[in-house]
Design a protein around this motif. Structure first.
Motif, PDB file in Angstrom:
ATOM      1  N   ALA A  46       0.848  -1.187   0.107  1.00  0.00           N
ATOM      2  CA  ALA A  46       0.201   0.241  -0.021  1.00  0.00           C
ATOM      3  C   ALA A  46       0.958   1.205   0.004  1.00  0.00           C
ATOM      4  CB  ALA A  46      -0.886  -0.209   1.371  1.00  0.00           C
ATOM      5  N   ASN A  47       0.521   2.258  -0.816  1.00  0.00           N
ATOM      6  CA  ASN A  47       1.104   3.511  -0.893  1.00  0.00           C
ATOM      7  C   ASN A  47       2.390   3.553  -1.665  1.00  0.00           C
ATOM      8  OD1 ASN A  47      -1.029   4.679   0.424  1.00  0.00           O
ATOM      9  ND2 ASN A  47      -0.374   3.899   2.284  1.00  0.00           N
ATOM     10  N   GLU A  48       2.778   2.367  -2.046  1.00  0.00           N
ATOM     11  CA  GLU A  48       4.009   2.205  -3.097  1.00  0.00           C
ATOM     12  C   GLU A  48       3.704   2.567  -4.468  1.00  0.00           C
ATOM     13  OE1 GLU A  48       7.056   2.243  -2.431  1.00  0.00           O
ATOM     14  OE2 GLU A  48       6.656   2.205  -0.457  1.00  0.00           O
ATOM     15  N   HIS A  49       4.489   2.735  -5.469  1.00  0.00           N
ATOM     16  CA  HIS A  49       4.132   3.083  -6.797  1.00  0.00           C
ATOM     17  C   HIS A  49       5.335   2.622  -7.673  1.00  0.00           C
ATOM     18  CE1 HIS A  49       6.257   6.523  -5.928  1.00  0.00           C
ATOM     19  NE2 HIS A  49       6.638   6.763  -7.184  1.00  0.00           N
ATOM     20  N   GLU A  95       0.116   3.281  -8.978  1.00  0.00           N
ATOM     21  CA  GLU A  95      -0.026   3.048  -7.482  1.00  0.00           C
ATOM     22  C   GLU A  95      -0.658   2.093  -6.833  1.00  0.00           C
ATOM     23  OE1 GLU A  95      -1.807   6.892  -7.110  1.00  0.00           O
ATOM     24  OE2 GLU A  95       0.049   8.034  -7.792  1.00  0.00           O
TER      25      GLU A  95
END
Length: 116
Positions: A46-49, A95
């Motif tokens: 989560a919140n990585e891209h 994302e």
């Protein structure tokens, strides 16, 4: 003929991402740079891209687990398991809205190299 369980690969890549300082993991399940078709299972926490980039040829993202967002300029689209996104021409990034795993497919004409 080869058979690959995308479910098993997805679980493995997500476990690897959870133990990786970069919070991501990837495994090419078919093809590679020497082929016109490349398919890679990518896990992002989560919140990585994935950094913004542009791919030549046809590119799709098929969500296996979690929720992702495709961002292209001012436009964005969210996808959940079972959704298939066809990436637009131009620069884009992916994302992870939640811990997510997706099948990234890129097909290029022979002689054209992918940037990804």
């Amino acid at each position: 003929m080869t058979k690959t369980s995308l479910t098993a690969v997805a679980h493995g890549q997500l476990a690897t991402a959870r133990n990786c300082p970069q919070n991501r993991s990837a495994h090419t399940v078919h093809g590679g740079h020497e082929h016109s078709l490349r398919q890679t299972v990518i896990a992002l926490l989560a919140n990585e891209h994935l950094h913004e980039q542009e791919h030549r040829g046809e590119t799709t993202v098929y969500v296996l687990q979690g929720r992702v967002r495709l961002v292209a300029g001012r436009d964005s689209w969210e996808a959940v398991p079972g959704d298939l996104l066809s990436l637009p021409d131009g620069r884009h990034r992916i994302e992870a809205v939640s811990d997510a795993v997706f099948l990234f497919t890129n097909a290029v004409s022979v002689g054209i190299q992918s940037n990804g």
